[in-house]
Design a protein around this motif. Structure first.
Motif, PDB file in Angstrom:
ATOM      1  N   LEU A  11       2.807 -15.866 -60.165  1.00  0.00           N
ATOM      2  CA  LEU A  11       1.680 -16.805 -59.737  1.00  0.00           C
ATOM      3  C   LEU A  11       1.428 -17.906 -60.634  1.00  0.00           C
ATOM      4  CD1 LEU A  11      -0.919 -17.291 -57.941  1.00  0.00           C
ATOM      5  CD2 LEU A  11      -2.062 -15.672 -59.244  1.00  0.00           C
ATOM      6  N   LEU A  12       1.459 -17.517 -61.872  1.00  0.00           N
ATOM      7  CA  LEU A  12       1.522 -18.465 -63.140  1.00  0.00           C
ATOM      8  C   LEU A  12       2.490 -19.485 -63.138  1.00  0.00           C
ATOM      9  CD1 LEU A  12       0.212 -19.293 -65.788  1.00  0.00           C
ATOM     10  CD2 LEU A  12       1.589 -17.729 -66.893  1.00  0.00           C
ATOM     11  N   TRP A  13       3.849 -19.247 -62.814  1.00  0.00           N
ATOM     12  CA  TRP A  13       4.760 -20.436 -62.559  1.00  0.00           C
ATOM     13  C   TRP A  13       4.359 -21.187 -61.527  1.00  0.00           C
ATOM     14  CZ3 TRP A  13       8.191 -21.596 -58.593  1.00  0.00           C
ATOM     15  CH2 TRP A  13       9.375 -22.540 -58.776  1.00  0.00           C
ATOM     16  N   GLU A  14       3.925 -20.617 -60.297  1.00  0.00           N
ATOM     17  CA  GLU A  14       3.622 -21.795 -59.313  1.00  0.00           C
ATOM     18  C   GLU A  14       2.455 -22.386 -59.557  1.00  0.00           C
ATOM     19  OE1 GLU A  14       2.127 -21.058 -54.406  1.00  0.00           O
ATOM     20  OE2 GLU A  14       2.592 -19.346 -55.834  1.00  0.00           O
ATOM     21  N   PHE A  15       1.410 -21.886 -60.486  1.00  0.00           N
ATOM     22  CA  PHE A  15       0.131 -22.794 -60.770  1.00  0.00           C
ATOM     23  C   PHE A  15       0.849 -23.952 -61.513  1.00  0.00           C
ATOM     24  CE2 PHE A  15      -2.897 -23.507 -63.963  1.00  0.00           C
ATOM     25  CZ  PHE A  15      -3.984 -24.047 -63.223  1.00  0.00           C
ATOM     26  N   GLN A  16       1.741 -23.550 -62.579  1.00  0.00           N
ATOM     27  CA  GLN A  16       2.038 -24.656 -63.601  1.00  0.00           C
ATOM     28  C   GLN A  16       3.022 -25.591 -62.660  1.00  0.00           C
ATOM     29  OE1 GLN A  16       4.483 -22.486 -66.407  1.00  0.00           O
ATOM     30  NE2 GLN A  16       2.589 -22.158 -67.703  1.00  0.00           N
ATOM     31  N   CYS A  17       3.575 -25.231 -61.771  1.00  0.00           N
ATOM     32  CA  CYS A  17       4.246 -26.401 -60.695  1.00  0.00           C
ATOM     33  C   CYS A  17       3.389 -27.241 -60.297  1.00  0.00           C
ATOM     34  CB  CYS A  17       5.029 -25.609 -59.899  1.00  0.00           C
ATOM     35  SG  CYS A  17       6.603 -24.764 -60.561  1.00  0.00           S
ATOM     36  N   CYS A  18       2.264 -26.609 -59.882  1.00  0.00           N
ATOM     37  CA  CYS A  18       1.029 -27.361 -59.038  1.00  0.00           C
ATOM     38  C   CYS A  18       0.430 -28.547 -59.707  1.00  0.00           C
ATOM     39  CB  CYS A  18       0.209 -26.378 -58.519  1.00  0.00           C
ATOM     40  SG  CYS A  18       0.764 -25.426 -57.268  1.00  0.00           S
ATOM     41  N   VAL A  19       0.389 -28.186 -61.094  1.00  0.00           N
ATOM     42  CA  VAL A  19      -0.329 -29.166 -62.081  1.00  0.00           C
ATOM     43  C   VAL A  19       0.961 -29.914 -62.911  1.00  0.00           C
ATOM     44  CG1 VAL A  19      -2.364 -27.609 -62.085  1.00  0.00           C
ATOM     45  CG2 VAL A  19      -0.490 -27.251 -63.800  1.00  0.00           C
ATOM     46  N   CYS A  20       1.981 -29.819 -62.526  1.00  0.00           N
ATOM     47  CA  CYS A  20       2.977 -30.709 -63.336  1.00  0.00           C
ATOM     48  C   CYS A  20       3.059 -31.959 -62.725  1.00  0.00           C
ATOM     49  CB  CYS A  20       4.292 -29.843 -63.097  1.00  0.00           C
ATOM     50  SG  CYS A  20       5.031 -29.758 -61.671  1.00  0.00           S
ATOM     51  N   ARG A  21       3.792 -32.878 -63.683  1.00  0.00           N
ATOM     52  CA  ARG A  21       3.745 -34.290 -63.322  1.00  0.00           C
ATOM     53  C   ARG A  21       4.774 -34.492 -62.081  1.00  0.00           C
ATOM     54  NH1 ARG A  21       3.025 -39.406 -65.976  1.00  0.00           N
ATOM     55  NH2 ARG A  21       2.047 -38.378 -67.504  1.00  0.00           N
ATOM     56  N   GLU A  22       4.240 -35.453 -60.895  1.00  0.00           N
ATOM     57  CA  GLU A  22       5.160 -35.774 -59.905  1.00  0.00           C
ATOM     58  C   GLU A  22       5.102 -37.180 -59.678  1.00  0.00           C
ATOM     59  OE1 GLU A  22       6.177 -34.278 -55.464  1.00  0.00           O
ATOM     60  OE2 GLU A  22       4.422 -33.579 -56.562  1.00  0.00           O
TER      61      GLU A  22
END
Length: 631
Positions: A11-22
């Motif tokens: 869940l933490l990894w998915e949250f970080q991916c959601c807030v990472c630069r794109e």
């Protein structure tokens, strides 16, 4: 124990991916045409730091072995490499921001060597290096093959309102890619005499999906629905499609500079349509003159026309300045007013369908004609003119510009009249006199027949006839039909027309009118009653014969003096009241005597019945006593 942390780490990894630069660019490859613009939007999300992000663009040419070329940057003026430095300085290559985190690369005029893979890079403002910091898309630069030509251009000569316009232009594209072509006809009109610039209006065209699209400005949508403007696509020579603009009826607001615009379109991989190329062909200037400036209506002959009664009258209406005759329908009317003015009436009309209708005088339908002699020439012919036809004549023309068969409720584009023509008659002098006679021998009484004689004398050079009218002014005006009333409270009783027809307007079954001799006319009132009392007058009107054998009213008339009719009561009417009173008195006395005798007789009879009743009762009592004594 470690297995408990697995969901939390995921869940933490998915949250970080959601807030990472794109960084995102449109899906490719994108096909664009050399010589026209390129617009590449680039957006960044999921970033940290300020809301305004910087953007850097790189190009990887296919023939450069993957070598990176700096194009333009939002933060470094010296970023562009040599191939782009001059173009960036000239503003031909630039970055335009849509917002702080959205920008687009603009290349105004693509060159063939601009083909390659374009990368949008956003320098990091994040505390940690997470996500995607750049994105790239392939851009293919294809040659410009859009061609547009015309068959003819406008000469610039003014045309009249209602004229038909037809313009043609041809467009074609030779491309290996699946592209579409749209064609639009438009016009540039001046905004005003004191202002600069032009007002560009799209008239009609085919869009990129081959749908007919009328322009939004002006009334082009309504005119397209009404069939006044249309566009056609035809197969031309050399693979070029021809597009034809048709305007059935030009209006003054259609003046301007006409053009034909062709555009090449392609659908990008993301499903959006993109315009690749566009060309405009000037078709020339057009000036539409309003009908009010060109239309003229005149009557031939003009001025004054003097004729003798019975002569034919011919007036011609000439219409000029309509343009092409087969393009516009006309409604032509002949109007007339009295010699001294007054109410205007319609004599005759011919509608756009060629149907002739007579107006104020239906009898003229057999005594005249309305003809179209040629385009713009309409004649009125009265076979035999009478004094009632004298007056002022004019021709009124209504033009339906560009409409051959207008609907009955359609308004005319313009209506214009000719000058008035005065038509007068040289009438022969006619003298007429009338007198009335009421013979009073024997004495006129109620219920008798009353005879009135009208003596008429006429002096005329030709054949003539007399029409006689009988008028009454009652002693006490009765309630009668208002249609029978004349001026000053007079009633029109009867008419003996010039052709021998009798018309009875009042007391139809009790009146008769006849002609006793050549100049003597008689009115008889049968069983005259009290309401027939009053003042009587006769009026004579003279009719003359024209050379064609027709009869017309000369306008000469005479009225007699009035005579007073008074009806005396009959002898029977005088004895009626005493007779009624005597009979009534006799009946009253007789009834009174009979009632008195009857009352006395009934009283006496009642007294006799009372004595007999008393005697009977006394005798009955005596018998009862005798019976008791015996016992």
């Amino acid at each position: 124990m470690a297995s408990r942390w697995i969901p939390f780490v995921a869940l933490l990894w998915e949250f970080q991916c959601c807030v990472c630069r794109e960084v995102t660019l449109p899906a490719g490859p994108l096909y664009r045409v050399a010589g026209f613009s390129l617009s590449l939007p680039c957006a960044v999300s999921g970033y940290e730091g300020p809301r305004t992000q910087d953007f850097e663009w790189y190009l990887y040419r296919e023939d450069a072995g993957g070598r990176q070329i700096g194009v333009v940057s939002t933060r470094d003026a010296g970023f562009p490499y040599a191939p782009f430095q001059s173009r960036v300085q000239a503003g031909e290559v630039r970055v335009e921001r849509d917002s702080g985190d959205k920008a687009r690369l603009i290349i105004q005029r693509l060159r063939p060597d601009d083909q390659g893979r374009y990368e949008c890079y956003t320098p990091s403002t994040d505390t940690r290096f997470l996500g995607n910091y750049s994105s790239s898309v392939v851009v293919k630069v294809i040659p410009d093959t859009l061609l547009i030509t015309h068959s003819r251009i406008l000469s610039g000569q003014p045309v009249i309102e209602g004229t038909e316009l037809q313009l043609t232009c041809a467009a074609s594209v030779q491309s290996d890619q699946h592209t579409h072509v749209s064609v639009t006809f438009g016009v540039r009109t001046s905004r005003g005499a004191e202002s600069l610039g032009h007002n560009l209006r799209e008239i009609i065209g085919f869009d990129r999906e081959l749908r007919v699209t009328p322009g939004r400005s002006g009334a082009y949508g309504r005119r397209y629905r009404d069939g006044e403007i249309a566009v056609e696509k035809r197969r031309g020579d050399g693979g070029r499609d021809q597009y034809v603009l048709k305007m059935s009826a030009l209006a003054p607001e259609d003046s301007g500079s006409y053009f034909c615009e062709a555009a090449q379109w392609i659908r990008d991989p993301d499903g959006k349509w993109e315009r690749l190329a566009q060309r405009t062909m000037e078709l020339g200037n057009l000036t539409v003159q309003p009908l009010a400036e060109t239309l003229s209506v005149r009557t031939v002959p003009d001025g004054d026309v003097s004729l003798r009664p019975g002569a034919p009258l011919r007036l011609r209406c000439q219409v000029l300045g309509v343009g092409v005759w087969k393009r516009s329908a006309l409604l032509v009317q002949w109007m007339r007013r009295g010699p001294a003015g007054g109410v205007e009436v319609e004599v005759v009309r011919v509608d756009p369908d060629g149907v002739v209708a007579w107006g104020d005088d239906l009898s003229r339908a057999g005594g005249g004609s309305m003809e179209k002699e040629a385009d713009g020439s309409f004649s009125l012919h009265l076979f035999s003119i009478h004094p009632a036809d004298a007056g002022l004549y004019c021709c009124a023309v209504s033009v339906y510009a560009g409409r051959r068969t207008p609907a009955p409720e359609s308004p005319a584009t313009i209506t214009q009249r000719s000058e008035w023509v005065t038509v007068s008659l040289k009438t022969e002098e006619v003298r007429v006199s009338a007198s009335i006679d009421l013979p009073r021998r024997p004495l006129l009484k109620r219920g008798s027949t009353v005879t009135l004689l009208c003596n008429v004398s006429v002096e005329a050079t030709g054949a003539s006839r007399v029409e006689v009218q009988w008028l009454q002014t009652p002693e006490e005006p009765a309630r009668k039909d208002p249609a029978l009333s004349e001026d000053s409270g007079r009633l029109l009783l009867a008419t003996l027309s010039y052709d021998g027809l009798t018309r009875i307007y009042s007391n139809g079954s009790d009146l008769s009118v006849d002609r006793v001799s050549a100049g003597c006319f008689r009115l008889r009132i049968f069983s005259a009653a009290e309401e027939d009392q009053g003042h009587y007058q006769c009026r004579a009107q003279v009719w003359a014969q024209d050379p064609r054998g027709g009869w017309y009213s000369t306008g000469a008339e005479a009225q007699s003096v009035t005579v007073h009719l008074y009806l005396y009561a009959r002898v029977t009417d005088l004895l009626l009241l005493p007779l009624v009173i005597g009979v009534s008195s006799a009946l009253f006395v007789g009834i009174l005597i009979i009632a008195t005798v009857t009352c006395c007789f009934m009283s006496r009879l009642a007294r006799q019945r009372s004595r007999i009743r008393k005697y009977s009762m006394a005798k009955s009592k005596a018998l009862v006593r005798a019976s008791l004594v015996t016992l």
